[in-house]
Design a protein around this motif. Structure first.
Motif, mmCIF file in Angstrom:
data_model
loop_
_atom_site.group_PDB
_atom_site.id
_atom_site.type_symbol
_atom_site.label_atom_id
_atom_site.label_comp_id
_atom_site.label_asym_id
_atom_site.label_seq_id
_atom_site.Cartn_x
_atom_site.Cartn_y
_atom_site.Cartn_z
ATOM 1 N N ALA A 80 31.930 41.041 28.739
ATOM 2 C CA ALA A 80 30.907 40.216 28.082
ATOM 3 C C ALA A 80 30.324 39.143 28.993
ATOM 4 O O ALA A 80 29.454 38.376 28.566
ATOM 5 C CB ALA A 80 31.490 39.571 26.822
ATOM 6 N N GLY A 81 30.779 39.033 30.224
ATOM 7 C CA GLY A 81 30.229 38.052 31.154
ATOM 8 C C GLY A 81 30.557 36.616 30.806
ATOM 9 O O GLY A 81 29.749 35.712 31.026
ATOM 10 N N ARG A 82 31.758 36.375 30.299
ATOM 11 C CA ARG A 82 32.154 35.037 29.873
ATOM 12 C C ARG A 82 33.000 34.304 30.911
ATOM 13 O O ARG A 82 33.562 33.257 30.620
ATOM 14 C CB ARG A 82 32.919 35.127 28.549
ATOM 15 N N ILE A 83 33.103 34.892 32.113
ATOM 16 C CA ILE A 83 33.933 34.295 33.162
ATOM 17 C C ILE A 83 33.055 33.886 34.338
ATOM 18 O O ILE A 83 32.347 34.708 34.913
ATOM 19 C CB ILE A 83 35.013 35.285 33.635
ATOM 20 N N ASP A 84 33.103 32.617 34.676
ATOM 21 C CA ASP A 84 32.368 32.075 35.817
ATOM 22 C C ASP A 84 33.300 32.103 37.032
ATOM 23 O O ASP A 84 34.285 31.367 37.080
ATOM 24 C CB ASP A 84 31.931 30.640 35.502
ATOM 25 N N ASP A 85 32.985 32.952 37.980
ATOM 26 C CA ASP A 85 33.814 33.112 39.175
ATOM 27 C C ASP A 85 33.419 32.046 40.200
ATOM 28 O O ASP A 85 32.345 32.107 40.797
ATOM 29 C CB ASP A 85 33.608 34.510 39.747
ATOM 30 N N ARG A 86 34.294 31.073 40.400
ATOM 31 C CA ARG A 86 34.032 29.987 41.337
ATOM 32 C C ARG A 86 34.915 30.069 42.585
ATOM 33 O O ARG A 86 35.175 29.065 43.238
ATOM 34 C CB ARG A 86 34.251 28.632 40.649
ATOM 35 N N THR A 87 35.365 31.251 42.909
ATOM 36 C CA THR A 87 36.230 31.406 44.072
ATOM 37 C C THR A 87 35.462 31.369 45.386
ATOM 38 O O THR A 87 36.074 31.325 46.452
ATOM 39 C CB THR A 87 37.031 32.716 43.985
ATOM 40 N N VAL A 109 48.433 35.210 53.357
ATOM 41 C CA VAL A 109 47.646 34.112 52.796
ATOM 42 C C VAL A 109 48.211 33.771 51.424
ATOM 43 O O VAL A 109 48.449 34.652 50.588
ATOM 44 C CB VAL A 109 46.163 34.508 52.676
ATOM 45 N N LEU A 110 48.429 32.485 51.180
ATOM 46 C CA LEU A 110 48.932 32.009 49.886
ATOM 47 C C LEU A 110 47.798 31.287 49.174
ATOM 48 O O LEU A 110 47.293 30.269 49.655
ATOM 49 C CB LEU A 110 50.120 31.075 50.087
ATOM 50 N N LEU A 111 47.382 31.824 48.031
ATOM 51 C CA LEU A 111 46.267 31.268 47.274
ATOM 52 C C LEU A 111 46.712 30.919 45.857
ATOM 53 O O LEU A 111 47.300 31.753 45.162
ATOM 54 C CB LEU A 111 45.114 32.271 47.183
ATOM 55 N N ALA A 112 46.447 29.692 45.442
ATOM 56 C CA ALA A 112 46.680 29.295 44.051
ATOM 57 C C ALA A 112 45.393 29.529 43.269
ATOM 58 O O ALA A 112 44.291 29.261 43.765
ATOM 59 C CB ALA A 112 47.088 27.831 43.975
ATOM 60 N N TYR A 125 36.108 29.373 33.638
ATOM 61 C CA TYR A 125 35.846 29.536 35.063
ATOM 62 C C TYR A 125 37.171 29.737 35.779
ATOM 63 O O TYR A 125 38.227 29.278 35.316
ATOM 64 C CB TYR A 125 35.040 28.385 35.655
ATOM 65 N N ILE A 126 37.102 30.443 36.886
ATOM 66 C CA ILE A 126 38.283 30.730 37.696
ATOM 67 C C ILE A 126 38.013 30.258 39.109
ATOM 68 O O ILE A 126 36.933 30.521 39.664
ATOM 69 C CB ILE A 126 38.619 32.231 37.690
ATOM 70 N N GLU A 127 38.975 29.550 39.671
ATOM 71 C CA GLU A 127 38.835 29.082 41.043
ATOM 72 C C GLU A 127 40.145 29.256 41.785
ATOM 73 O O GLU A 127 41.211 29.395 41.168
ATOM 74 C CB GLU A 127 38.393 27.621 41.088
ATOM 75 N N THR A 128 40.059 29.250 43.103
ATOM 76 C CA THR A 128 41.245 29.382 43.945
ATOM 77 C C THR A 128 41.267 28.265 44.972
ATOM 78 O O THR A 128 40.233 27.683 45.312
ATOM 79 C CB THR A 128 41.262 30.730 44.686
ATOM 80 N N GLU A 129 42.465 27.966 45.455
ATOM 81 C CA GLU A 129 42.631 26.991 46.527
ATOM 82 C C GLU A 129 43.754 27.482 47.440
ATOM 83 O O GLU A 129 44.819 27.873 46.964
ATOM 84 C CB GLU A 129 42.974 25.614 45.950
ATOM 85 N N ARG A 130 43.504 27.463 48.716
ATOM 86 C CA ARG A 130 44.499 27.971 49.662
ATOM 87 C C ARG A 130 45.617 26.948 49.863
ATOM 88 O O ARG A 130 45.363 25.748 49.971
ATOM 89 C CB ARG A 130 43.843 28.315 51.001
ATOM 90 N N ILE A 131 46.838 27.447 49.896
ATOM 91 C CA ILE A 131 48.011 26.627 50.185
ATOM 92 C C ILE A 131 48.466 26.948 51.608
ATOM 93 O O ILE A 131 48.766 28.111 51.917
ATOM 94 C CB ILE A 131 49.171 26.925 49.210
#
Length: 306
Positions: free
Chosen positions: A112-119, A243-246, A258-264
């Motif tokens: 349904a396109g309800r996820i904003d990918d902010r990665t 690579v370790l990504l949170a 929305y979904i986002e990632t941050e590298r550790i």
């Protein structure tokens, strides 16, 4: 006097009765789950999510776990009043009820396109590099959807889940999730570490929820208190130069995220164990910062500290 044969027969009958009761219970649970899933697939997405959240918000505060959530929130936010803590806890139950309903219709939500990918470009760069990767996330927002950005980019990941007592329910839930994990969806068990280590060593990806208590793990500070924590994600990354990504999924409104990632950054010194402990600590520093931004979206009711 009862004979030995009678005692054995009585014990066998008792065991047989328990097995029959368990089979009936499991059949009822499975039928109820399938009926609920069927209903949720018919109803509008927003209504399905809201009504389940509203039910949990009303019922859950009367259960034992509510008091545990209040204790954890009070320890994490000593500056907040009892009313403020109660408000966060009730909002949490609304959130968890929504997530329960949404877990049964996750494919509808993704389509349904309800996820904003902010990665951003992180995952594209990762895919090009060919390096192994370890994704760690936590029980916030809708954690069933946090794998979505890897699906969009064709990153094939393996996942891990906790097997349920009811085998029929377990099979149904596992099959509903399986297609999101092209490298396999594995139940927790004694041989899981070896399987995941091989996947990462070969340049694959592994996705893990890493915010639960692990009594045999390392102790890291979390909301100002020592928390026994699994070092396994950091061990996977450190052992394979991966690579370790949170990653986190945040609910913005209703059934929108929305979904986002941050590298550790994982240390690489002569002391491997210290490197793993430090990387685990860094994961939870980030988790705590993220949770403080949206405390009502994290699962405060589980036994995280003790």
């Amino acid at each position: 006097m009862e004979t030995a044969e009678g005692i054995v027969a009585g014990g066998a009958d008792e065991k047989g009765g328990r097995r029959r009761t368990r089979r009936i219970k499991y059949a009822f649970e499975y039928s109820a789950l399938r009926a609920l899933a069927g209903l949720l697939h018919i109803l509008p997405i927003d209504f399905s999510s809201w009504v389940m959240g509203a039910i949990w918000r009303v019922v859950a505060p009367h259960l034992r776990r509510h008091e545990r959530a209040l204790r954890h929130l009070a320890a994490a936010y000593p500056e907040k009043s009892r009313a403020e803590i109660e408000a966060i806890a009730r909002a949490m139950w609304m959130q968890l009820g929504r997530t329960f309903a949404e877990a049964l219709i996750s494919e509808r939500i993704m389509r349904a396109g309800r996820i904003d990918d902010r990665t951003g470009t992180q995952l594209d760069t990762l895919k090009i590099s060919g390096k192994g990767s370890v994704f760690v996330s936590m029980h916030t927002g809708n954690w069933e959807l946090v794998i979505y950005p890897t699906l969009v980019r064709g990153i094939k990941a393996a996942g891990v889940y906790q097997r349920m007592k009811n085998p029929k329910v377990d099979d149904y839930i596992m099959l509903a999730r399986r297609d999101r994990y092209a490298r396999g969806l594995f139940a927790k068990g004694n041989d899981i570490a070896r399987k995941l280590m091989r996947i990462v060593r070969e340049g694959g990806s592994v996705a893990l929820l890493a915010d639960l208590r692990d009594r045999r793990g390392v102790v890291v500070p979390f909301f100002g208190r020592p928390a026994p924590t699994t070092p396994f994600p950091a061990l996977l990354a450190r052992s394979n130069d991966a690579v370790l990504l949170a990653a986190r999924c945040v609910r913005t409104r209703g059934v929108h995220f929305y979904i986002e990632t941050e590298r550790i950054e994982v240390p690489h010194t002569a002391d491997r164990d210290a490197d793993i402990a430090e990387a685990t600590r860094r994961i939870h520093v980030l988790f705590e910062r993220w949770i403080r931004e949206h405390p009502e979206q994290w699962m405060w009711a589980h036994r995280r500290w003790g």
